[in-house]
Design an enzyme around this catalytic site. Sequence first.
Site, PDB file in Angstrom:
ATOM      1  N   GLU A  42       0.824  -1.211   0.000  1.00 19.95           N
ATOM      2  CA  GLU A  42       0.000   0.000   0.000  1.00 19.95           C
ATOM      3  C   GLU A  42       0.861   1.265   0.000  1.00 19.95           C
ATOM      4  O   GLU A  42       0.565   2.243   0.697  1.00 19.95           O
ATOM      5  CB  GLU A  42      -0.957  -0.008   1.189  1.00 19.95           C
ATOM      6  CG  GLU A  42      -1.948  -1.177   1.129  1.00 19.95           C
ATOM      7  CD  GLU A  42      -2.925  -1.245   2.308  1.00 19.95           C
ATOM      8  OE1 GLU A  42      -2.637  -0.641   3.352  1.00 19.95           O
ATOM      9  OE2 GLU A  42      -3.972  -1.887   2.157  1.00 19.95           O
TER      10      GLU A  42
ATOM     11  N   ASP B 202      -8.435  -8.856   4.813  1.00 20.29           N
ATOM     12  CA  ASP B 202      -8.125  -7.720   5.669  1.00 20.29           C
ATOM     13  C   ASP B 202      -9.170  -7.546   6.758  1.00 20.29           C
ATOM     14  O   ASP B 202      -9.959  -6.602   6.697  1.00 20.29           O
ATOM     15  CB  ASP B 202      -8.021  -6.453   4.808  1.00 20.29           C
ATOM     16  CG  ASP B 202      -7.455  -5.274   5.584  1.00 20.29           C
ATOM     17  OD1 ASP B 202      -6.926  -5.503   6.682  1.00 20.29           O
ATOM     18  OD2 ASP B 202      -7.541  -4.142   5.087  1.00 20.29           O
TER      19      ASP B 202
ATOM     20  N   GLU C  33     -12.449  -1.682  12.424  1.00 17.73           N
ATOM     21  CA  GLU C  33     -12.483  -1.081  11.098  1.00 17.73           C
ATOM     22  C   GLU C  33     -13.640  -1.620  10.253  1.00 17.73           C
ATOM     23  O   GLU C  33     -14.384  -0.853   9.642  1.00 17.73           O
ATOM     24  CB  GLU C  33     -11.145  -1.335  10.390  1.00 17.73           C
ATOM     25  CG  GLU C  33     -11.101  -0.782   8.976  1.00 17.73           C
ATOM     26  CD  GLU C  33      -9.729  -0.934   8.337  1.00 17.73           C
ATOM     27  OE1 GLU C  33      -8.816  -1.485   8.978  1.00 17.73           O
ATOM     28  OE2 GLU C  33      -9.579  -0.494   7.188  1.00 17.73           O
TER      29      GLU C  33
END
Lengths: 700, 700
Positions: A310, A389, A417
């Site tokens: 990323e 993820d 998240e």
Amino acid sequence: MISPRSADIHAAWLPSEAFRAIGSRRILVSGPGTGAETVLREIERACARYGGSVRRQSPPSGGERPAADRAGADTAPYDLALVLATEQALPVETAARADLRRHRGEGTGTLGEEGFALVRHGDVTTVLADQPGGLRYGLFHVVRLGESAFGPARQIEVHRPATRLRIANHWDNIDVHPVMGQVERGYAGGSIFWRDGALRRDLSRVGDYARLLAACGINAITVNNVNVHVTEAHLLTTRLGDVAAIADLVRPYGIRVHLSVNFASPVALGGLATADPLEQDVRAWWTETTRRVYETIPDFGGYVVKADSEGQPGPFAYGRSHADGANVLADALAPFGGVVHWRAFVYNHRQDWRDRSTDRARAAYDHFAPLDGQFRDNVILQVKHGPLDFQTREPVSPVIAAMPATRLAVEFQATQEYTGQQRHVCYLGPWWSELLRFAPWGANGDTVADVAANGGLVVVSNVGDDPFWTGHPLAQANLYAFGRLAWAPELDPAAVLDEWIDLTFVPSATSDPDLLRRTLHEVMDDSWRTYERYTAPLGVGFMVRPGNHYGPDVDGYEYTPWGTYHFADRDGVGVDRTRSSGTGFTGQYPSPWSDRYESLQDCPDELLLFFHHVPYGHVLRSGTTVIQHIYDTHFAGVEQVAETRRRWERVAGLVDPAVHARVTERLNEQLRSAQEWRDQVNTYFYRKSGVPDAHGRRIH
Amino acid sequence: MISPRSADIHAAWLPSEAFRAIGSRRILVSGPGTGAETVLREIERACARYGGSVRRQSPPSGGERPAADRAGADTAPYDLALVLATEQALPVETAARADLRRHRGEGTGTLGEEGFALVRHGDVTTVLADQPGGLRYGLFHVVRLGESAFGPARQIEVHRPATRLRIANHWDNIDVHPVMGQVERGYAGGSIFWRDGALRRDLSRVGDYARLLAACGINAITVNNVNVHVTEAHLLTTRLGDVAAIADLVRPYGIRVHLSVNFASPVALGGLATADPLEQDVRAWWTETTRRVYETIPDFGGYVVKADSEGQPGPFAYGRSHADGANVLADALAPFGGVVHWRAFVYNHRQDWRDRSTDRARAAYDHFAPLDGQFRDNVILQVKHGPLDFQTREPVSPVIAAMPATRLAVEFQATQEYTGQQRHVCYLGPWWSELLRFAPWGANGDTVADVAANGGLVVVSNVGDDPFWTGHPLAQANLYAFGRLAWAPELDPAAVLDEWIDLTFVPSATSDPDLLRRTLHEVMDDSWRTYERYTAPLGVGFMVRPGNHYGPDVDGYEYTPWGTYHFADRDGVGVDRTRSSGTGFTGQYPSPWSDRYESLQDCPDELLLFFHHVPYGHVLRSGTTVIQHIYDTHFAGVEQVAETRRRWERVAGLVDPAVHARVTERLNEQLRSAQEWRDQVNTYFYRKSGVPDAHGRRIH
């Protein structure tokens, strides 16, 4: 500095009341060093409040005051209810000591740095440890037991952590990031360490935090985001003093500090022309820089690195492998006993959605499995628990079963998240427990927890400067449960929740503690599965708003470069990851899972769409069709949230009004959001499939 | 201050070369005031470069230097090629003057403040005007004509603007907005007025900008965003000096400054307890504040107000109507001749997507049509051209035909928020021309341009501090075309493009100007329809990424509160806005459009999905099915962009290399983006409909 714990900061699972049973008794602490000192201080504080007394037997090392000078110290003859002692420092031979010796003879061996034994003979409860660090964990164990530690006789129990490294990663930034803010993926306010570009002037909560961590079993933290931006990179060099200040505050609780570092530091900080790990001056830079770190922080834990992921720099830029990259850091750390946590979260985030052959789920295995055996002993490959993820449901990452010659740590995410961002109640204990108990080689083989024993368990912390620590007060349970499960993965997550409830809530519920306990179980036990019901179905994942990851957006990631697709069309949905017709991901698992996942019949329902693309009419093992399952679970999930809210209303008088109000506010948002999820997901699939709900409920 | 036009700022449609024909001749300017003075200055500059000369006949007012002192001034006897004069100031009787008198006798009446007449007798071209402002527009007309102004004799032509107010709205912020930046929906860099919280120190480009605006026919600007944030609100009071400084710079070009104001200013700036428009002290506050504005800027244009829209305050908070709200400002402005532009862009942006009866398209009509006749004469209701929000294709807003007793201005958007953000070439002249010529009451009735004649035409500017002014150099044509069409809506947009090409490009293309002109037409003439082809189909709109509005996201707005839906399911797509079965929006139009739009057979193809929800197999008037139309247009659109890029390559040697490089870079991005649009839209509808492409092309 203001007082260590300001009145408006919630005490989490260490309210004063939790120390009542200890604080009202006569206690002996015997042992050397910081560990015993911290135990003594905890007990003194409790005794000052509840009338008990404590004495310390062995002389403290260094220039500390004699125990008799202390408040609440007891100079009377022995008449003890609780003894906490390292075996060597135990002043006299006792039945407890004899028990322990007998126990050792039976092969339990050393208690290690952190283990302890608990036994009760007559009126005396004894905690024995080999090392002072064990006394600390023993003390918090007695706190958990409360009065029951002082009831009938107890046979000797030995407690040792299943996993040596139990780490909380903080994704905290020093500078406020323009997009991600002070804490990346933080849902509990600002950072307790950093504010607006600098170390906080008031660090009192760091000490309190360390205490909470120790009380649940966590023994290390990182203090900055794995995405290491410019300012944060300097923690390794010019701002190392900030790290040392934090280390000083957490050390009394047996917490070591690790640091996220940028792989390009030799260039960015050292002014070198390259960060190529095979270059001699790069190697020398890491060696010298690390030497300075240990000069400043002798018990420094090590580095965490997110490389080639990323946008973070990594060894690929120099044509080197991740083993080359990790080993240069490991070599620098090795003389001091430090470790590198090297993250396996490496994938192509510029994927073409048109290309169905690229599979992000394969990436970590494809990158790392071939490197097994090439890492130094003090490299720990840090693997996210699933191949994607931190979704609400994923299979266990196949990397965990693929690298027998590499130390592995498994990473979990307490910061919610993808699981409601601490606006939704979502107790993750059951999910983590399931993952830790998962046996990649079949029922008689090692579990995920076994694999991690020599590497570690990592949690992305959910804590911030919010008065309740975690935004949603009930989200505290996730951090607590992580610590407990990391120490003892075999624990029942409902029992862990019970511990947390008893510590956090029950002491202050004077009128009907049973109703409160029952209600909290009703609210939380099944909350992860409830969240799963009203969000992405059957393991397919994502369907969240791009960017902030909150709330539904079924196609939000469908045509993006992130590799997170569901491939829904008018006929069916799911990702074909089979060997026979899909991406071949199932082949990354050992038997029996490679075959179970491959088989449309045997694949567990909850992961069906992760592994298979199926027609909406496909009948699940549960007997219902995929489309009807989607409708049913989404209606049911919202109903459960509504029921949760009703239940929470019932305990209004039984908890701190501020806690009740905050949870109520979050439940209102959760219900709104769950309805939005239900309606968007159901409408999306109804519009695509054209199949009406079998029960004629309203779909828009 | 640096020099008025730095070498690296592109001259847009006023390069020096455009003044060659004028600058090489002997010229007389005769007339009073700023208008004539500006004309004189323009000609002096041209003559200094190309060897001509100019004299001014009538003595300038005030303390200006006599004309004879000026560079390039001509003291020789009359021997003129060009005369620009107000009729009164014309020193002698001429054939031109006689023509004009004759013309007036035939009923053309006054030329007004801005009109002019052009005639050529023998070797003399004459521009006559009633007022000096007309000379300015006459001069730029001669510039456009170039050498052809000095060819064979020309019969008298009279040019008067069709619309009195032709305004560029700037959505510029003084403070950088955390989300929207310096310029809201700006795609050309920062603001030419503001930087980081203050007026720019170097305002040289403001004067250049005014010149460009005057040369295309625009006569007013607003200098701040219609979303008036805290800092910008103060432009009305404590920061009025900044506005005055801008007004001074644009005044020589006949541009008046207007200001976007916050309806809650009496509270925010005046410290009053309310902004209720019927309260006496609110009225008094606006009166006094406006008086001060005119004290500082005597030719101030007026206010623009976005009220009760997307979070901006408005009269609804006090239970008052928008007429009440607008009138209090109008009353304050009336003594000074100022106007209020009151925006009709009022709708519920917290809509529930589940509720199919609420229709954002209806909102402006529902709010404002009932108020017709209640507004003061100096209130101008500013209506976006379509009922939604500047989509690539929308019907004309029904408000335009619904308020005969109200002055209306129609708002267009040059900044390409939804039309490629100045990364895609999209010449909007044809679209605006279509809208201006649209006849809401049928072929023999008034057009949109007629309705706006007494109110105004407004453009949201696409200009920023980019060296090419507009990011994409070819996007300059949009601002130019707006000005020209606002002045003369009957102009052919291809002819307007030709003017722009001739001014901007041809003078510098020495080798093959015809190839360049042809290529620019090929690249631009059809570019808006090309953009339409590869984006949202058949008038259904949106399908863009929420927030930034760039690139495809078919379901991006589908389940949001913004009221912008397409309702695609496995059977069909489109919004039913009919009276018979839908939201009834078609009933807001007068005949014949209320019936044409209502009818599935008669509704124009390009708006079909705006008005009807139809099956994918529905056959369009064009003879193809909706689904096949989607596939065909999306494949064709991308092909056209590829062809555009090839064409642009051919003219590499014919334009400024910097312009060529910038356009090339943008075309590359346009092609990438167009492919993304094609693939996402085609895939989306293929997955939903299951209908394969009749031509077997690749859909993912």
